[in-house]
Design an enzyme around this catalytic site. Structure first.
Site, short mmCIF file in Angstrom:
data_model
loop_
_atom_site.label_atom_id
_atom_site.label_comp_id
_atom_site.label_asym_id
_atom_site.label_seq_id
_atom_site.Cartn_x
_atom_site.Cartn_y
_atom_site.Cartn_z
N LYS A 1 29.49 43.38 62.30
CA LYS A 1 30.71 43.18 61.51
C LYS A 1 31.66 42.38 62.37
O LYS A 1 31.52 42.34 63.59
CB LYS A 1 31.35 44.53 61.16
CG LYS A 1 32.20 44.48 59.93
CD LYS A 1 31.36 44.66 58.68
CE LYS A 1 32.22 44.73 57.43
NZ LYS A 1 31.40 45.19 56.28
P1 NAD Z 1 38.88 42.44 48.70
O1 NAD Z 1 39.70 41.81 49.75
O2 NAD Z 1 38.23 41.58 47.69
O3 NAD Z 1 39.76 43.55 47.93
C1 NAD Z 1 40.42 44.57 48.58
C2 NAD Z 1 41.31 45.29 47.58
O4 NAD Z 1 41.85 46.47 48.19
C3 NAD Z 1 42.51 44.46 47.12
O5 NAD Z 1 42.71 44.67 45.73
C4 NAD Z 1 43.67 45.06 47.92
O6 NAD Z 1 44.92 44.90 47.28
C5 NAD Z 1 43.25 46.50 47.97
N1 NAD Z 1 43.90 47.29 49.03
C6 NAD Z 1 44.07 46.93 50.32
N2 NAD Z 1 44.72 47.90 50.98
C7 NAD Z 1 44.96 48.88 50.07
C8 NAD Z 1 45.60 50.15 50.14
N3 NAD Z 1 46.12 50.59 51.28
N4 NAD Z 1 45.66 50.90 49.01
C9 NAD Z 1 45.13 50.45 47.85
N5 NAD Z 1 44.51 49.26 47.73
C10 NAD Z 1 44.43 48.49 48.84
O7 NAD Z 1 37.78 43.32 49.48
P2 NAD Z 1 36.35 43.79 48.97
O8 NAD Z 1 35.36 42.80 49.42
O9 NAD Z 1 36.42 44.20 47.54
O10 NAD Z 1 36.13 45.08 49.88
C11 NAD Z 1 36.65 46.36 49.53
C12 NAD Z 1 35.89 47.44 50.28
O11 NAD Z 1 34.49 47.35 49.94
C13 NAD Z 1 35.92 47.35 51.80
O12 NAD Z 1 35.84 48.65 52.33
C14 NAD Z 1 34.65 46.60 52.13
O13 NAD Z 1 34.20 46.80 53.45
C15 NAD Z 1 33.72 47.22 51.12
N6 NAD Z 1 32.51 46.44 50.84
C16 NAD Z 1 32.60 45.16 50.39
C17 NAD Z 1 31.44 44.46 50.11
C18 NAD Z 1 31.47 43.06 49.55
O14 NAD Z 1 30.40 42.58 49.15
N7 NAD Z 1 32.59 42.40 49.44
C19 NAD Z 1 30.19 45.06 50.33
C20 NAD Z 1 30.13 46.38 50.77
C21 NAD Z 1 31.31 47.06 51.02
#
Ligand code: NAD
Length: 386
Positions: A71
């Site tokens: 990561k």
């Molecule tokens: P992203 O940046 O697209 O979206 C993140 C969202 O979380 C946004 O809407 C933001 O406003 C919100 N957010 C941030 N801080 C917050 C808080 N304190 N309270 C409420 N909402 C909050 O990110 P993503 O890619 O959707 O990732 C989200 C989670 O999923 C992370 O934990 C990431 O590691 C995990 N994840 C993502 C993927 C992927 O393919 N993108 C894969 C596996 C896991």
């Protein structure tokens, strides 16, 4: 295994130079090349990246894909920078990482605040440092690229799609009709907005949504497509017509069948778990539940689909993208979705079986047992050098 910290200068639009700090933690490559997302966040620390890298190792081992775990990311609040500045930051970070990444060695992907565009800049920068003859065989240095730049159909929704495949299977086993169910979703970025859309397509009512800008609720349900348009325009879900603003505590205590945390770590804790009024937590985010929260969920009888299982769809389709790039193939969406479903449900079954064999052990521990047993077998076979 390796921890890389880089400090690199970038020229801002104003002409001033700012120095950024970036990380790449390569946790383990026993099962295959290091693999994991890049996160752009102001609070990013090496400790957080270590944890996220470790979960990637276990996730890939559980999913049965030939990748290790890594990561990385940059300590930055992307909202404060122009598109051109973010491009220069991304390119300079990629350059600073140099040979620490590579298509057969360490393959980044999108995570919080990074997306397909950023992956395209990483590919282009990596390419630019290669001799012309070597470029085409480096397409798979990064996954989650735009389709035109070698991306895979369905990658954008893949994490949420995998989550929904798991939720569907859980619903079948627990006599929950998704057509009559309700859900609350925290985070409305890639994972959260797609989870909401895919659940709504099954007939599930999305009754509350929270992002970094605030939380909203509507008992009759929120249209996730229209909400995604609003969030794109306004930068937050707040103020979406037909919904009422709610506090963080009200959001968490909204009654629903399913809670999808899809934002940051440590959201379900000793303090917040008792607020939840749901039957299932389907972890879209990595590490959304801390150990105290986990224990309380068990006591409260709230089921959990743990992160390393439930959000593995992103890295599984990342693996499909990597394979297609290596073989100069392009699969269609039906093929990608069918292969994703097969892989993630195979992991789901293994977790269920381990849980049953161990007297109803919680799914998180069961998932760790499956993943670590796989790694243990390989370590036993290969031994330790010298
Ligand atoms: P992203 O940046 O697209 O979206 C993140 C969202 O979380 C946004 O809407 C933001 O406003 C919100 N957010 C941030 N801080 C917050 C808080 N304190 N309270 C409420 N909402 C909050 O990110 P993503 O890619 O959707 O990732 C989200 C989670 O999923 C992370 O934990 C990431 O590691 C995990 N994840 C993502 C993927 C992927 O393919 N993108 C894969 C596996 C896991």
């Amino acid at each position: 295994m390796n921890e890389i910290v880089v400090h690199f200068p970038v020229r801002m639009d104003s002409g001033e130079v700012e120095v950024f700090t970036g990380y790449r933690v390569q946790h383990n490559n026993t099962l295959g090349p290091f693999k994991g997302g890049l996160r752009f966040h102001p609070d990013l620390s090496i400790d957080e990246v270590r944890a996220l890298a470790t979960w990637m190792t276990w996730k890939c081992a559980l999913a049965g894909i030939p990748f290790g775990g890594a990561k990385g990311g940059i300590q930055i609040d992307p909202a404060k920078y122009s598109r051109a500045e973010l491009e220069r930051v991304t390119r300079r970070f990629t350059f600073a990482l140099g040979d620490a990444i590579g298509p057969e060695y360490d393959i980044p992907a999108p995570d919080v605040n990074t997306n397909a565009q950023i992956m395209a800049w990483i590919l282009d920068t990596y390419w630019s440092t290669m001799p012309a003859h070597d470029r085409q065989r480096c397409m798979h240095v990064v996954t989650g690229k735009p389709i035109e730049s070698g991306g895979c159909p369905g990658r954008e929704k893949a994490t949420a799609q995998g989550l929904v495949f798991c939720v569907e299977r859980w619903a079948e086993d627990h006599a929950l009709d998704l057509g009559k169910a309700s859900a609350i979703v925290q985070g409305f970025g890639n994972v959260g907005s797609w989870a909401a859309r895919l659940l709504a397509a099954k007939g599930t009512r999305i009754v509350a949504v929270e992002d970094a800008g605030g939380a909203i609720a509507a008992a009759d349900g929120i249209d996730p497509e229209a909400l995604a348009d609003h969030a794109r325009r306004e930068g937050t879900v707040k103020g979406f017509p037909g919904t009422r603003p709610v506090t963080h505590e009200e959001f968490l205590s909204t009654a629903a069948d399913i809670f999808v945390p899809a934002a940051m770590e440590s959201q379900i804790t000793g303090e917040t778990a008792p607020l939840l009024r749901v039957r299932l937590v389907a972890e879209g985010a990595n590490g959304p539940t801390d150990p105290a929260g986990d224990e309380l969920l068990r006591d409260l009888g709230i089921d959990v689909l743990p992160d390393i299982l439930c959000n593995a769809g992103g890295v599984i389709v990342g693996y499909f993208e990597w394979l297609q790039n290596k073989r100069s193939e392009s699969w269609d969406l039906d093929e990608v979705d069918a292969k994703l479903k097969k892989k993630i449900l195979a992991a789901y079954r293994q977790v269920e079986q381990t849980s049953r064999e161990r007297g109803g052990l919680d799914r998180r521990t069961a998932a760790y047992i499956v993943a670590l047993s796989h790694l243990q077998a390989v370590y036993r076979e290969r031994g330790i050098f010298p």
